[in-house]
Motif scaffolding. Sequence first.
Motif, PDB file in Angstrom:
ATOM      1  N   PRO A 504       5.483  16.048  -3.257  1.00 23.05           N
ATOM      2  CA  PRO A 504       4.423  15.151  -4.003  1.00 23.05           C
ATOM      3  C   PRO A 504       4.502  15.264  -5.350  1.00 23.05           C
ATOM      4  CG  PRO A 504       3.678  17.347  -2.707  1.00 23.05           C
ATOM      5  CD  PRO A 504       5.014  17.423  -2.891  1.00 23.05           C
ATOM      6  N   ILE A 505       4.303  13.962  -5.713  1.00 22.60           N
ATOM      7  CA  ILE A 505       4.087  13.850  -7.407  1.00 22.60           C
ATOM      8  C   ILE A 505       2.838  13.009  -7.627  1.00 22.60           C
ATOM      9  CG2 ILE A 505       5.193  12.752  -9.175  1.00 22.60           C
ATOM     10  CD1 ILE A 505       7.422  14.524  -8.239  1.00 22.60           C
ATOM     11  N   VAL A 506       1.913  13.733  -8.521  1.00 23.76           N
ATOM     12  CA  VAL A 506       0.849  13.312  -8.806  1.00 23.76           C
ATOM     13  C   VAL A 506       0.785  12.674 -10.248  1.00 23.76           C
ATOM     14  CG1 VAL A 506      -1.688  13.778  -9.228  1.00 23.76           C
ATOM     15  CG2 VAL A 506      -0.314  15.199  -7.605  1.00 23.76           C
ATOM     16  N   ASP A 507       0.373  11.241 -10.113  1.00 30.65           N
ATOM     17  CA  ASP A 507      -0.109  10.482 -11.413  1.00 30.65           C
ATOM     18  C   ASP A 507      -1.234  11.213 -12.169  1.00 30.65           C
ATOM     19  OD1 ASP A 507       2.127   9.074 -10.918  1.00 30.65           O
ATOM     20  OD2 ASP A 507       1.005   7.286 -10.429  1.00 30.65           O
ATOM     21  N   LEU A 508      -0.953  11.926 -13.299  1.00 31.44           N
ATOM     22  CA  LEU A 508      -2.285  12.413 -13.946  1.00 31.44           C
ATOM     23  C   LEU A 508      -3.126  11.537 -14.407  1.00 31.44           C
ATOM     24  CD1 LEU A 508      -0.699  15.788 -15.276  1.00 31.44           C
ATOM     25  CD2 LEU A 508      -1.843  15.472 -13.457  1.00 31.44           C
ATOM     26  N   ASP A 509      -2.669  10.312 -14.648  1.00 30.33           N
ATOM     27  CA  ASP A 509      -3.683   9.403 -15.039  1.00 30.33           C
ATOM     28  C   ASP A 509      -4.469   8.552 -14.234  1.00 30.33           C
ATOM     29  OD1 ASP A 509      -1.194   8.330 -14.275  1.00 30.33           O
ATOM     30  OD2 ASP A 509      -0.992   6.626 -15.700  1.00 30.33           O
ATOM     31  N   THR A 510      -4.082   8.705 -12.948  1.00 29.78           N
ATOM     32  CA  THR A 510      -4.961   7.672 -11.843  1.00 29.78           C
ATOM     33  C   THR A 510      -5.138   8.824 -10.595  1.00 29.78           C
ATOM     34  OG1 THR A 510      -2.769   7.345 -10.864  1.00 29.78           O
ATOM     35  CG2 THR A 510      -3.694   5.782 -12.303  1.00 29.78           C
ATOM     36  N   LEU A 511      -4.533  10.002 -10.665  1.00 31.63           N
ATOM     37  CA  LEU A 511      -4.618  10.676  -9.485  1.00 31.63           C
ATOM     38  C   LEU A 511      -3.894  10.208  -8.316  1.00 31.63           C
ATOM     39  CD1 LEU A 511      -7.904  12.711  -9.863  1.00 31.63           C
ATOM     40  CD2 LEU A 511      -5.793  13.066 -11.236  1.00 31.63           C
ATOM     41  N   ASP A 512      -3.192   9.345  -8.173  1.00 26.09           N
ATOM     42  CA  ASP A 512      -2.455   8.790  -7.194  1.00 26.09           C
ATOM     43  C   ASP A 512      -1.337   9.669  -6.933  1.00 26.09           C
ATOM     44  OD1 ASP A 512      -4.039   6.547  -7.041  1.00 26.09           O
ATOM     45  OD2 ASP A 512      -2.602   5.304  -8.261  1.00 26.09           O
ATOM     46  N   VAL A 513      -0.893   9.523  -5.582  1.00 22.76           N
ATOM     47  CA  VAL A 513       0.166  10.437  -5.062  1.00 22.76           C
ATOM     48  C   VAL A 513       1.470   9.596  -4.636  1.00 22.76           C
ATOM     49  CG1 VAL A 513       0.828  12.398  -3.490  1.00 22.76           C
ATOM     50  CG2 VAL A 513      -1.629  12.226  -4.520  1.00 22.76           C
ATOM     51  N   THR A 514       2.653  10.068  -5.020  1.00 24.70           N
ATOM     52  CA  THR A 514       3.760   9.588  -4.343  1.00 24.70           C
ATOM     53  C   THR A 514       4.539  10.703  -3.757  1.00 24.70           C
ATOM     54  OG1 THR A 514       4.956   9.259  -6.582  1.00 24.70           O
ATOM     55  CG2 THR A 514       4.154   7.314  -5.462  1.00 24.70           C
ATOM     56  N   VAL A 515       5.118  10.568  -2.441  1.00 26.83           N
ATOM     57  CA  VAL A 515       5.924  11.824  -2.107  1.00 26.83           C
ATOM     58  C   VAL A 515       7.453  11.460  -2.063  1.00 26.83           C
ATOM     59  CG1 VAL A 515       6.371  13.059   0.130  1.00 26.83           C
ATOM     60  CG2 VAL A 515       3.949  12.335  -0.567  1.00 26.83           C
ATOM     61  N   GLN A 516       8.195  12.232  -2.836  1.00 33.23           N
ATOM     62  CA  GLN A 516       9.816  12.053  -2.767  1.00 33.23           C
ATOM     63  C   GLN A 516      10.385  12.843  -1.701  1.00 33.23           C
ATOM     64  OE1 GLN A 516      11.351  10.053  -4.862  1.00 33.23           O
ATOM     65  NE2 GLN A 516       9.426   9.391  -5.704  1.00 33.23           N
ATOM     66  N   LYS A 517      11.200  12.309  -0.853  1.00 37.60           N
ATOM     67  CA  LYS A 517      11.643  13.004   0.160  1.00 37.60           C
ATOM     68  C   LYS A 517      13.219  13.489  -0.229  1.00 37.60           C
ATOM     69  CE  LYS A 517      12.225  12.483   5.243  1.00 37.60           C
ATOM     70  NZ  LYS A 517      13.722  13.188   5.313  1.00 37.60           N
TER      71      LYS A 517
END
Length: 519
Positions: A504-517
């Motif tokens: 899981p990768i978190v954008d520290l500017d928005t706190l959005d999460v994307t998951v890399q598999k």
Amino acid sequence: MPLEAAARLVSELTSRGYNAEREAVTRLTAADDPRAALERVLEDVPDDVLVVRAEHVEAALATDAGGATHTDVPGGSSADSTAPVSTGTRSAQERDSSVRSPVEAGGSSSANRETDPAVRSLEITGDMTGESTGTGEYSDFVSVFRDRLDRLGAKLRGRVNHRPATAIQEMPGGSEAAMVGLVNDIRSTASGHWLIELEDATGTFPWLVMKDREYVDLVDELLHDEVLAMEGTLADDSGIAFVDSMYFPDVPRTYEPSTADRHVQAALISDVHVGSQEFMEDAWNAFADWLHTEQAQHVEYMLLAGDMVEGVGVYPDQDEELDIVDIYEQYAAFSEHLKKVPGDIEIVMIPGNHDAVRLAEPQPGFDEELREIMSAHDPQIVSNPSTVTLEGVSVLMYHGVSLDEVIAELPEEKASYDDPHKAMYHLLKKRHVAPQFGGHTRLAPEEKDYLVMEEVPDIFHTGHVHKLGFGKYHNVLAINSGCWQAQTDFQKSVNIDPDAGFAPIVDLDTLDVTVQKFS
Ligand code: D5M
Ligand code: FE
Ligand code: ZN
């Protein structure tokens, strides 16, 4: 080490497509002519090398001094006896477009993180490594619970007109009363009501939740030893109170998390379990390779929430599934895997229940011997739990052993292995990472309760249950990273299907999460 010189070297290396181990930079800076030394190292390193290591520098400088020749440097050996130096300058990178572009090797190009070191910031708070005072005496248990009650109680005392337990016993029957206390006992009565005994510094008092009241729904969320407030009406003989309201320390609904001022990301992972036969090396390598690509160029931080290695003797019959049986060798192998992560990513890690530190929480960061073994990438090693603040965004890191307890105690729809983040919401509400003492979660008695969430974190990061899940609780991002270990025999026997090989990768500017598999 002169910071500027180190920063210039890192910048030069990066602009030529190399990442560098901090130790390598330290050695280059120490050379008589660091610039010339760097040129020599780059001439000498094998073509497929992406990360300049201490050994490369050593070998190049040795060639220079003694005229000895060498052809290759194994990428695998760990840094030698020179003490690691923490400078915080590894991130210094400015791109110099006059030099050649990044090398392509092994199918991955360098990510070229272009960050000016001045904009990065990483602060640690709540690290209790080296601060342990507990001796295991009864008096230590008294102090840790008193501290818990004082600090969490302070969050409740302004909200109710509370009285000490002993004073409530003296109030006339029928009075309105309120108390702040630790949950000492939870029992159901013969008629289906609930009896909750609260304890404070003066004594205990029983509170009755009637089965037809709205608060009965909250009773099944209660955990032993959590701190809360109850308000209600005393029975005629003042021996018990009927609950009208319950209050939890909680996170304010209006909580506004801090965010970074630029687009920067953090990878939040845990449970690598190196040394286990089920450790997914290919997935890990794919992850490390991805971190070297353009797509990952904004990932500048990596947080590891415990269980670096599989450990030895953690569970019965665990040795049958070990790939590496020696605990030090497990850490040495883990360190090799960590070295594949680009050198310009800042790493922070805490231990978990498989790691070689005391099992009781809070767990201090690793000892010197293990730190030395893991020094090559120069990770920051702190206690479980600890808070790391990345560019203003506070991340409470906790391994997560208490989640097993929360999941076992609460009804399925409120906390389950499939939705580990929902179990985390309850910890946020209780403002404590491991309220219930005496089950899976072992508590080390200390003068202070390090497990209290004094401040609301912007992000709460746990692992341990090997399930990926994330969501927001009152605007706080709760994220449980999966793992890098395929299903074990034990997990098969209890039907745990782990989420392995995800980052899981978190954008520290928005706190959005994307998951890399990666599996
Ligand atoms: O824990 C991974 C998950 O699996 C966590 O939810 C505990 C559970 N687990 C794994 N092995 C056992 C045994 N032998 N007994 C009880 N619970 C277990 P981890 O800390 O990675 O092992
Ligand atoms: Fe684990
Ligand atoms: Zn664990």
